[in-house]
Design an enzyme around this catalytic site. Structure first.
Site, PDB file in Angstrom:
ATOM      1  N   PRO A 100       0.812  -1.220   0.000  1.00  0.00           N
ATOM      2  CA  PRO A 100       0.000   0.000   0.000  1.00  0.00           C
ATOM      3  C   PRO A 100       0.841   1.264   0.000  1.00  0.00           C
ATOM      4  CG  PRO A 100       0.003  -0.979   2.178  1.00  0.00           C
ATOM      5  CD  PRO A 100       0.683  -1.966   1.272  1.00  0.00           C
ATOM      6  N   CYS A 101       0.279   2.325  -0.570  1.00  0.00           N
ATOM      7  CA  CYS A 101       0.921   3.633  -0.520  1.00  0.00           C
ATOM      8  C   CYS A 101       0.617   4.244   0.832  1.00  0.00           C
ATOM      9  CB  CYS A 101       0.384   4.518  -1.641  1.00  0.00           C
ATOM     10  SG  CYS A 101       1.161   6.147  -1.729  1.00  0.00           S
ATOM     11  N   GLN A 102       1.651   4.466   1.635  1.00  0.00           N
ATOM     12  CA  GLN A 102       1.478   4.973   2.990  1.00  0.00           C
ATOM     13  C   GLN A 102       2.364   6.191   3.223  1.00  0.00           C
ATOM     14  OE1 GLN A 102       2.375   0.864   4.477  1.00  0.00           O
ATOM     15  NE2 GLN A 102       0.737   1.300   5.917  1.00  0.00           N
TER      16      GLN A 102
END
Length: 420
Positions: free
Chosen positions: A87-89
């Site tokens: 995921p893009c975090q």
């Protein structure tokens, strides 16, 4: 124990196995996934993991939070390749109170787990996938997060290439745009060959992505840039910003990036992945009430709203076609596919409007029909919205097979850096 003449693979955040499907489609005898992890923390039923274990029987499959997997587990694995979609975090970091490692990442950031696995296993190659907004995040400090990732790879002694790829632009049935990140260990034979190349040649002609996904020979509108990533990741987190384009390379902290234009291949139209009418269950056809709802959702809007502090404003939204064009590739599929919302695909066949079926969603991503059979329809849609286009991974798998063969070359190792 590593088997000869194979590429041993660890698959992280495996989902329903998109990376593995693509690699095995490229060469099932060569790519051997020996360890895979899938864990959905927000769900009691681990349906993606159950799907994975139904479809794959070889290798060790682990259904737990990767942060809870001890270091010793990875120290016993000998991968040549680590793959995963993560995921893009928020990748901001800060100095730890006791100075250990010099930084402290925010809890739950899964990229730090990727870093940990690489540190324990030292694979030759790493192939990752993420949403393309990763290159620009956060909006308040553009490019910071990706720079932190590049610095991490630099510190681990890897060179990195990246490329944003829209699957439809290379012949597939979905307009799905994602950034792919390929890292290779400094000092291996492939790395030595790449060191002889100018950075621009890597991005446009000879790199990992440029060969199988060809592009025009010059940057779009002269959009290219170079820079150096600071040594300290905390400094990057606090101060660094940079405009990363859709392709680039990083070696030893030196960045070259450019906006590339793909040499287009005709996409597969949406109509080519649809089931015959007699195979579509009535439950997928829209009721009159649902048709009216979608007509509103997909239509133009200008709605007055009031914020929490009492400020009035207008929410505006442009209109879109009431049904998806069957002569074009499908739009990007989201995890909300199949629900009553603006982004859900609606097709009209023989005068009747309907949702895509789960099988058609599997086809949009290149999986076999009924790959996710056994799940609830809602989860089948969710898993396909999370998945990747496996045909892209198949192409990349063949490219990895090609460059891995370089390791057997007897070419003399020569240390040559590339110019910015």
């Amino acid at each position: 124990m590593k088997k000869e003449n194979t590429i041993q693979v660890i698959e992280l955040f495996a989902g329903v196995g998109g990376f593995r499907v693509g690699l095995e489609n490229a060469n099932k005898d060569l790519f051997k996934v020996t360890w895979a992890n899938q864990w959905e923390p927000s769900k009691k039923a681990q349906e993606a993991f159950e799907c994975y274990t139904r479809n794959f029987t070889e290798g060790q499959h682990v259904n737990e939070d990767i942060a809870d997997v001890p270091d010793e587990v990875f120290e016993q694995v000998e991968p040549d390749l680590i793959v995963g979609g993560f995921p893009c975090q928020d990748y901001s970091v800060a100095r730890s109170l006791n100075g250990e490692k010099g930084i402290q990442g925010k809890k739950g950031v899964l990229f730090w787990q990727i870093e940990r696995v690489i540190e324990k296993t030292h694979p030759k190659f790493v192939l990752l996938e993420n949403v393309d907004r990763l290159l620009k995040s956060p909006s308040s400090q553009r490019g910071r997060d990706f720079a932190v990732m590049l610095a991490t790879f630099r510190n681990l002694n890897y060179t990195v290439e990246w490329r944003v790829i829209n699957a439809a632009e290379y012949g597939f049935a979905q307009r799905r745009r994602r950034v792919f990140i390929f890292a290779y260990k400094n000092g291996i034979a492939f790395d030595q060959r790449q060191k002889k190349l100018d950075a621009k040649d890597i991005v446009f002609k000879e790199g990992f992505f440029a060969k199988p996904f060809p592009v025009s020979e010059e940057p779009f509108k002269n959009r290219e840039a170079s820079d150096y990533i600071p040594v300290d990741r905390v400094e990057i987190s606090d101060n660094f910003s940079f405009n990363f384009h859709n392709a680039g390379v990083m070696r030893e902290g030196k960045i070259y990036t450019a906006h590339v234009q793909p040499d287009l291949i005709d996409p597969t139209p949406l109509k080519d992945i649809l089931l015959d009418d007699e195979l579509v269950d009535d439950k997928f056809y829209l009721t009159k009430e649902a048709e009216e709802k979608f007509e509103y959702l997909r239509g133009p809007k200008k709605i007055e709203r009031t914020s929490a502090d009492g400020h009035k404003y207008f929410f505006s939204e442009g209109g879109m076609s009431p049904v998806d064009d069957l002569d074009k590739p499908g739009r990007t599929m989201l995890t909300s596919e199949g629900t009553v919302n603006r982004s859900t695909h609606i097709v009209e066949v023989n005068g009747r409007k309907r949702f895509l079926t789960p099988i058609e969603c599997e086809r949009l991503n290149g999986f076999e029909d009924d790959w996710t059979a056994g799940m609830r329809d809602r989860m089948r849609y969710f898993c396909m919205g999370n998945a990747l286009v496996v045909g892209l991974i198949e192409i990349m798998g063949k490219r990895i097979e090609e460059i891995d063969s370089v390791e057997n070359d007897s070419e003399e190792v020569v240390q040559i850096g590339f110019s910015l």
